[in-house]
Design a protein around this motif. Structure first.
Motif, PDB file in Angstrom:
ATOM      1  N   TYR A  33       0.838  -1.200   0.000  1.00  0.00           N
ATOM      2  CA  TYR A  33       0.000   0.000   0.000  1.00  0.00           C
ATOM      3  C   TYR A  33       0.874   1.252   0.000  1.00  0.00           C
ATOM      4  CZ  TYR A  33      -3.592  -3.323   1.601  1.00  0.00           C
ATOM      5  OH  TYR A  33      -4.446  -4.390   1.722  1.00  0.00           O
ATOM      6  N   GLY A  34       1.891   1.266   0.882  1.00  0.00           N
ATOM      7  CA  GLY A  34       2.777   2.420   0.926  1.00  0.00           C
ATOM      8  C   GLY A  34       3.613   2.559  -0.323  1.00  0.00           C
ATOM      9  N   LEU A  35       4.091   1.447  -0.879  1.00  0.00           N
ATOM     10  CA  LEU A  35       4.905   1.517  -2.090  1.00  0.00           C
ATOM     11  C   LEU A  35       4.087   1.994  -3.280  1.00  0.00           C
ATOM     12  CD1 LEU A  35       7.033  -1.746  -1.809  1.00  0.00           C
ATOM     13  CD2 LEU A  35       7.818   0.599  -1.508  1.00  0.00           C
ATOM     14  N   LEU A  36       2.826   1.578  -3.356  1.00  0.00           N
ATOM     15  CA  LEU A  36       1.990   2.021  -4.470  1.00  0.00           C
ATOM     16  C   LEU A  36       1.745   3.526  -4.411  1.00  0.00           C
ATOM     17  CD1 LEU A  36       0.264   1.381  -6.929  1.00  0.00           C
ATOM     18  CD2 LEU A  36      -1.608   0.786  -5.393  1.00  0.00           C
ATOM     19  N   LEU A  37       1.591   4.060  -3.209  1.00  0.00           N
ATOM     20  CA  LEU A  37       1.358   5.500  -3.043  1.00  0.00           C
ATOM     21  C   LEU A  37       2.657   6.297  -3.067  1.00  0.00           C
ATOM     22  CD1 LEU A  37      -1.319   5.346  -0.198  1.00  0.00           C
ATOM     23  CD2 LEU A  37      -1.718   5.784  -2.623  1.00  0.00           C
ATOM     24  N   HIS A  38       3.802   5.631  -3.126  1.00  0.00           N
ATOM     25  CA  HIS A  38       5.085   6.324  -3.101  1.00  0.00           C
ATOM     26  C   HIS A  38       5.188   7.259  -4.301  1.00  0.00           C
ATOM     27  CE1 HIS A  38       9.346   6.907  -2.329  1.00  0.00           C
ATOM     28  NE2 HIS A  38       9.575   6.663  -3.601  1.00  0.00           N
ATOM     29  N   GLY A  39       5.466   8.527  -4.026  1.00  0.00           N
ATOM     30  CA  GLY A  39       5.545   9.529  -5.070  1.00  0.00           C
ATOM     31  C   GLY A  39       4.316  10.402  -5.164  1.00  0.00           C
ATOM     32  N   SER A  40       3.266  10.060  -4.427  1.00  0.00           N
ATOM     33  CA  SER A  40       2.013  10.816  -4.370  1.00  0.00           C
ATOM     34  C   SER A  40       1.433  11.019  -5.769  1.00  0.00           C
ATOM     35  CB  SER A  40       2.221  12.150  -3.638  1.00  0.00           C
ATOM     36  OG  SER A  40       3.022  13.026  -4.409  1.00  0.00           O
ATOM     37  N   GLY A  41       0.572  12.019  -5.940  1.00  0.00           N
ATOM     38  CA  GLY A  41      -0.094  12.243  -7.212  1.00  0.00           C
ATOM     39  C   GLY A  41      -1.505  11.686  -7.217  1.00  0.00           C
ATOM     40  N   ARG A  42      -2.383  12.353  -7.951  1.00  0.00           N
ATOM     41  CA  ARG A  42      -3.799  11.980  -7.958  1.00  0.00           C
ATOM     42  C   ARG A  42      -4.015  10.567  -8.478  1.00  0.00           C
ATOM     43  NH1 ARG A  42      -7.332  16.078 -11.130  1.00  0.00           N
ATOM     44  NH2 ARG A  42      -6.642  17.371  -9.378  1.00  0.00           N
ATOM     45  N   ALA A  43      -3.312  10.195  -9.562  1.00  0.00           N
ATOM     46  CA  ALA A  43      -3.513   8.866 -10.151  1.00  0.00           C
ATOM     47  C   ALA A  43      -3.109   7.766  -9.175  1.00  0.00           C
ATOM     48  CB  ALA A  43      -2.708   8.754 -11.442  1.00  0.00           C
ATOM     49  N   ARG A  44      -2.010   7.983  -8.453  1.00  0.00           N
ATOM     50  CA  ARG A  44      -1.560   6.955  -7.514  1.00  0.00           C
ATOM     51  C   ARG A  44      -2.518   6.826  -6.334  1.00  0.00           C
ATOM     52  NH1 ARG A  44       3.636   9.184  -8.890  1.00  0.00           N
ATOM     53  NH2 ARG A  44       4.736   7.684 -10.205  1.00  0.00           N
ATOM     54  N   VAL A  45      -3.016   7.943  -5.849  1.00  0.00           N
ATOM     55  CA  VAL A  45      -3.935   7.895  -4.712  1.00  0.00           C
ATOM     56  C   VAL A  45      -5.240   7.207  -5.115  1.00  0.00           C
ATOM     57  CG1 VAL A  45      -5.298   9.281  -3.122  1.00  0.00           C
ATOM     58  CG2 VAL A  45      -2.925   9.910  -3.591  1.00  0.00           C
TER      59      VAL A  45
ATOM     60  N   PHE B 262      -9.801  -6.343 -12.330  1.00  0.00           N
ATOM     61  CA  PHE B 262      -9.982  -4.988 -12.847  1.00  0.00           C
ATOM     62  C   PHE B 262      -9.084  -3.973 -12.158  1.00  0.00           C
ATOM     63  CE2 PHE B 262     -12.950  -5.835  -9.446  1.00  0.00           C
ATOM     64  CZ  PHE B 262     -12.808  -4.743  -8.614  1.00  0.00           C
ATOM     65  N   TRP B 263      -8.538  -4.332 -11.012  1.00  0.00           N
ATOM     66  CA  TRP B 263      -7.727  -3.402 -10.229  1.00  0.00           C
ATOM     67  C   TRP B 263      -6.263  -3.391 -10.647  1.00  0.00           C
ATOM     68  CZ3 TRP B 263      -3.687  -5.822  -7.893  1.00  0.00           C
ATOM     69  CH2 TRP B 263      -3.776  -7.215  -7.751  1.00  0.00           C
ATOM     70  N   LEU B 264      -5.794  -4.450 -11.313  1.00  0.00           N
ATOM     71  CA  LEU B 264      -4.348  -4.619 -11.467  1.00  0.00           C
ATOM     72  C   LEU B 264      -3.722  -3.594 -12.396  1.00  0.00           C
ATOM     73  CD1 LEU B 264      -2.264  -7.785 -11.559  1.00  0.00           C
ATOM     74  CD2 LEU B 264      -1.989  -6.197 -13.450  1.00  0.00           C
ATOM     75  N   VAL B 265      -4.235  -3.458 -13.603  1.00  0.00           N
ATOM     76  CA  VAL B 265      -3.564  -2.580 -14.572  1.00  0.00           C
ATOM     77  C   VAL B 265      -3.561  -1.127 -14.108  1.00  0.00           C
ATOM     78  CG1 VAL B 265      -3.611  -1.748 -16.946  1.00  0.00           C
ATOM     79  CG2 VAL B 265      -4.027  -4.169 -16.468  1.00  0.00           C
ATOM     80  N   PRO B 266      -4.674  -0.561 -13.610  1.00  0.00           N
ATOM     81  CA  PRO B 266      -4.584   0.819 -13.101  1.00  0.00           C
ATOM     82  C   PRO B 266      -3.608   0.971 -11.939  1.00  0.00           C
ATOM     83  CG  PRO B 266      -6.873   0.190 -13.447  1.00  0.00           C
ATOM     84  CD  PRO B 266      -6.055  -1.061 -13.590  1.00  0.00           C
ATOM     85  N   ALA B 267      -3.580  -0.014 -11.039  1.00  0.00           N
ATOM     86  CA  ALA B 267      -2.695   0.096  -9.875  1.00  0.00           C
ATOM     87  C   ALA B 267      -1.228  -0.041 -10.277  1.00  0.00           C
ATOM     88  CB  ALA B 267      -3.065  -0.962  -8.839  1.00  0.00           C
ATOM     89  N   TYR B 268      -0.904  -1.057 -11.048  1.00  0.00           N
ATOM     90  CA  TYR B 268       0.493  -1.295 -11.408  1.00  0.00           C
ATOM     91  C   TYR B 268       1.040  -0.210 -12.327  1.00  0.00           C
ATOM     92  CZ  TYR B 268       0.495  -6.007  -9.374  1.00  0.00           C
ATOM     93  OH  TYR B 268       0.451  -7.068  -8.514  1.00  0.00           O
ATOM     94  N   SER B 269       0.189   0.320 -13.204  1.00  0.00           N
ATOM     95  CA  SER B 269       0.666   1.370 -14.096  1.00  0.00           C
ATOM     96  C   SER B 269       0.810   2.707 -13.377  1.00  0.00           C
ATOM     97  CB  SER B 269      -0.293   1.528 -15.285  1.00  0.00           C
ATOM     98  OG  SER B 269      -1.602   1.860 -14.838  1.00  0.00           O
ATOM     99  N   ALA B 270       0.072   2.906 -12.277  1.00  0.00           N
ATOM    100  CA  ALA B 270       0.212   4.145 -11.511  1.00  0.00           C
ATOM    101  C   ALA B 270       1.427   4.114 -10.604  1.00  0.00           C
ATOM    102  CB  ALA B 270      -1.045   4.397 -10.679  1.00  0.00           C
TER     103      ALA B 270
END
Length: 576
Positions: free
Chosen positions: A159-171, A244-252
């Protein structure tokens, strides 16, 4: 002396099974105690710890494959309590293979992150090491509840690594990712609780022993519990329609995090394969091969979805995400047949495809930065972000390296040629074209499907219509992925004649080259690697060895208590 060293090594190797879990925990603690300003020290510590973890994983893999190790099994009783009452770690060829794969990708990803991404947020190195701890624990544990604990450690760090770098798309993507994984964790707990209520145990080996003994009137409840548990793992493995969650999450996510996440979907596949072969193997009585048809069907649908998604995608990072779905679907569909020869071919295919997908995530970052010339910052709500992304607007004063240069890294000779060659090799592996490991793995799977009764084949599910469907999908999805990645390569390389030459840091090109070199090594060593995967598949489909090794492991005897001296003035017989 000549026999003393091997004996000491044999005694110390079981204790080394703790290292993949303890080492990242210790490193995470150290980096957490350091100030954020000491990024160079944290980076060096992270790289050193990950490299040491890779060496340990290779040593464990060699130990698991030695002829002197009974059936390639290592059992470590934590707390010195015998199973099923105590916590147990189990090392076999499959778990050792997954440890080496995880450590290889993790080392390449952290080296890549060292050029800039590790500074895009706080506590990156701590979260990174906790992620490695959770992954290693999930591969080594022999207990279902401890598997849940390691899953939660792994997911909390992700969860923390995915949000690393902030930004609207990542959040936005991160919130979706957190919600779906919390739902999967709830299903995990429900399924594990039901299994415990039916069998009275959560030790995996003990579960395998108890399943054939379940009363006929309780089989429906047992199968329902297994289905709920499998749904949790299918969500984590991103199987259609739960992906459905994987591609948006991994690409962000940032590029190194996306590369590390390429292993995350394989954790769900690994757990399904481990539990399914243990609990519902051919010796499970009335429950034998329960759910195999569902695994095959879900895997094939995921393959089709991933290939179509690659064709529909325009951005390389999205194609990398759909390639991860295609790889997971291929592995799951092959595993559902329950045949050791097909499983062996699938286990050969798994590391090569995962390495290529991780390289594709790193390449996507380099290509998209090259597309925008790497000279701008992204604006979110008018604020400057401390990282580079594809959606860029010009901003002055970007100084991300030590020499106050705007561009990240130094130009290396023939950088565009390096990117193009790396993209071509990734395409060959993912599409399954010769001469790289993707072709060898797919060819071995096709051979197992066309010759299901070949030498050494187990009973499993006879291919029939399902086998011909998987055979057609292996060829069709390879063709679609080839078309998608070739089209993207032409657009990004051949149609980029007016673009400035890319400027790459050596530490950005080196991890990509190392990942693809590992694919080449798998190809050159196809014979020994295939023999290794055959041994791993045979052990999976003959779970008696696993069950006996775990349940018969004995605690280490402690030192004998010292004799109590008799009381002064009394004879030994009169002392009480």
């Amino acid at each position: 002396m000549s026999t003393l060293l091997p004996e000491l090594a044999a005694r110390s190797m079981p204790h080394l099974m703790l290292a993949p879990i303890v080492l990242p925990l210790f490193t995470a603690t150290l980096t957490l105690l350091m100030r954020e300003e000491r990024q160079r020290v944290k980076l060096g510590l992270n790289i050193a710890s990950t490299a040491l973890g890779l060496l340990i994983a290779v040593a464990l893999l060699g130990w698991a494959h030695e002829a002197s190790t009974p059936a390639g099994m290592g059992v470590y009783l934590q707390g010195n309590w015998a199973a099923p009452f105590g916590i147990v770690l189990v090392l076999d060829r499959l778990s050792a293979l997954m440890l080496v794969l995880t450590s290889t990708i993790a080392l390449c990803a952290i080296v890549f992150a060292g050029t800039r991404w590790h500074r895009a947020g706080v506590h990156f190195h701590t979260l990174y090491q906790l992620q490695l701890m959770g992954l290693a624990g999930a591969f080594l544990t022999g207990d279902l509840f401890n598997l849940f604990v390691f899953f939660e450690i792994m997911l909390a760090a992700s969860y923390g690594l995915l949000l690393h770098g902030s930004g609207r798309a990542r959040v936005q993507s991160g919130l979706h990712y957190i919600a779906i994984n919390l739902a999967a964790s709830s299903l995990f707990l429900i399924g594990a609780s039901m299994l415990y209520g039916i069998t009275g145990t959560l030790n995996m080996a003990d579960l395998a022993r108890c399943v054939p003994l379940v009363a006929p009137q309780d089989l429906g409840l047992l199968h329902a519990a297994a289905a709920i548990l499998a749904t949790a793992f299918l969500i984590k493995a991103a199987v259609w329609p739960l992906n459905f969650w994987l591609v948006p999450a991994y690409s962000a996510a940032t590029a190194p995090v996306g590369a590390l996440f390429a292993v995350m979907t394989k954790v769900g596949i690994y757990t399904l394969l481990r539990l399914w072969t243990l609990m519902f193997g051919s010796e499970a009585g009335a429950s034998a091969l329960f759910g195999g048809a569902w695994l095959m069907g879900a895997g094939m649908l995921t393959m089709a979805f991933g290939a179509i998604g690659m064709m529909a995608s325009q951005r390389p990072v999205h194609q990398a995400g759909f390639a991860a779905l295609l790889s997971s679907g291929t592995v799951l569909a092959a595993a559902g047949f329950g045949q050791n020869q097909l499983t062996a071919a699938m286990l050969y295919y798994l590391p090569g495809s995962t390495l290529a997908i991780a390289a594709l995530f790193l390449l996507a970052d380099l290509i998209e930065r090259w597309r925008t010339d790497g000279t701008a910052l992204r604006a979110d709500d008018g604020d400057e972000a401390p990282f580079l992304t594809p959606e860029l607007v010009p901003r002055p004063g970007l100084n991300l390296d030590d020499e106050e240069e705007v561009l990240v890294g130094r130009a290396i000779p023939a950088a565009a040629a390096l990117l193009g060659l790396a993209w071509l090799m990734s395409t060959l592996v993912i599409a399954g074209l010769p001469p790289l490991s993707g072709f060898v793995g797919k060819f071995a799977m096709l051979s197992a499907l066309l010759n299901p009764l070949g030498l050494g084949s187990s009973a499993g599910v006879q291919p029939g219509a399902a086998g011909w469907t998987l055979l057609a999908l292996l060829i069709a999805t390879g063709l679609l992925s080839l078309m998608a990645l070739t089209r993207a390569g032409m657009r990004n390389f051949w149609a980029a004649s007016e673009r400035l030459a890319p400027r790459l840091h050596v530490l950005e090109g080196l991890p990509v080259a190392a990942l693809l070199a590992a694919c080449v090594a798998l190809t050159l060593g196809a014979g020994p690697v295939m023999r290794f995967t055959e041994a791993a598949a045979n052990a999976l489909h003959a779970p008696d060895t696993y069950i006996r090794a775990v349940l018969q492991a004995q605690p280490v005897a402690g030192p004998a208590p010292a004799p109590v001296p008799p009381a002064v003035g009394l004879t030994p017989g009169a002392a009480r």
